[in-house]
Write a protein that holds these residues in place. Structure first.
Motif, short mmCIF file in Angstrom:
data_model
loop_
_atom_site.label_atom_id
_atom_site.label_comp_id
_atom_site.label_asym_id
_atom_site.label_seq_id
_atom_site.Cartn_x
_atom_site.Cartn_y
_atom_site.Cartn_z
N THR A 196 0.83 -1.20 0.00
CA THR A 196 0.00 0.00 0.00
C THR A 196 0.86 1.25 0.00
O THR A 196 0.56 2.22 -0.70
N CYS A 248 2.11 1.78 -3.49
CA CYS A 248 1.04 2.34 -4.31
C CYS A 248 0.80 3.80 -3.94
O CYS A 248 0.65 4.66 -4.81
N ASP A 305 -1.39 -3.27 -9.56
CA ASP A 305 -1.73 -1.98 -8.96
C ASP A 305 -3.13 -1.43 -9.23
O ASP A 305 -3.56 -0.51 -8.55
N SER A 340 -5.67 -1.44 -6.22
CA SER A 340 -5.13 -0.60 -5.15
C SER A 340 -5.23 0.89 -5.51
O SER A 340 -5.67 1.71 -4.69
N MET A 392 -7.59 3.67 -3.68
CA MET A 392 -6.90 4.83 -3.12
C MET A 392 -7.44 6.13 -3.70
O MET A 392 -7.68 7.10 -2.98
N PHE A 404 -4.73 5.25 2.77
CA PHE A 404 -3.79 4.20 3.18
C PHE A 404 -4.46 3.22 4.13
O PHE A 404 -4.36 2.00 3.96
N THR A 426 -7.08 1.16 2.15
CA THR A 426 -6.55 0.35 1.05
C THR A 426 -5.71 -0.82 1.57
O THR A 426 -5.65 -1.87 0.93
N THR A 427 -5.07 -0.67 2.72
CA THR A 427 -4.23 -1.74 3.26
C THR A 427 -4.99 -3.06 3.44
O THR A 427 -4.50 -4.10 3.00
N ASN A 447 -5.48 -4.63 0.02
CA ASN A 447 -4.25 -5.24 -0.46
C ASN A 447 -3.93 -6.53 0.28
O ASN A 447 -3.47 -7.50 -0.33
#
Length: 173
Positions: free
Chosen positions: A40, A43, A106, A109, A113, A149, A152-153, A156
């Motif tokens: 993350t 990205c 990507d 992600s 994001m 972040f 999105t973590t 991911n």
């Protein structure tokens, strides 16, 4: 993932686990939070470069909110993919294969994001009209990155645990 019962009495090529797609649909075990955070952050770095550059250019040129946001999103994708392309090309992958890896690694992600980050900027009162020299501009932009972040973590982590997303890049590191 414990493979002892799954492969009892058979020889097993553990190197196959390191090759994307070579495990025939199994997920690749649980991804760690550390791995997900690193993916993350990777990205976010590309997205932040593009986003800040796009917002700064659009704001400096006195563009409206929509063209500024579009430029920022486009540049976030460009820089996000570029960082991965650079890494896998450096590892010896051809351009066409590197593009496929970057897209696979990507896209989800970056989409998550960008949705979160730009949604926050759009929702913060006055943020879209703030100028480069105002704290509101930078606070909303950076605050959006932090929240993006955090949201999105887990996405991911879920994807990497299934051999998707940033997991496809690991074969080339």
């Amino acid at each position: 993932m414990d493979h002892s019962a799954h492969h009892a009495g058979t020889t097993h090529d553990h190197d196959a686990h390191r090759t994307p797609g070579a495990h025939g649909g199994h997920h690749m075990g649980g991804a760690t939070w550390r791995t997900a955070m690193k993916a993350t952050l990777h990205c976010l770095t590309g997205c932040a470069i593009g986003e800040i550059l796009g917002m700064a250019i659009g704001t400096a040129l006195l563009w409206g909110n929509v063209p500024t946001m579009i430029l920022a999103i486009v540049l976030a994708f460009v820089f996000g993919y570029s960082l991965t392309l650079f890494a896998v090309r450096k590892a010896g992958l051809g351009l066409k294969a590197a593009i496929k890896v970057a897209l696979a690694a990507d896209t989800v992600s970056i989409v998550v994001m960008e949705l979160v980050d730009n949604g926050i900027i759009a929702l913060v009162p006055g943020a879209m009209d703030a100028h480069l020299d105002e704290a509101l501009f930078w606070a909303s932009l950076l605050g959006g990155f932090v929240i993006a972040f955090l949201l999105t973590t887990p996405v991911n982590k879920w994807m990497i645990g299934r051999g998707k997303g940033h997991a496809v890049v690991h074969a080339y590191h």
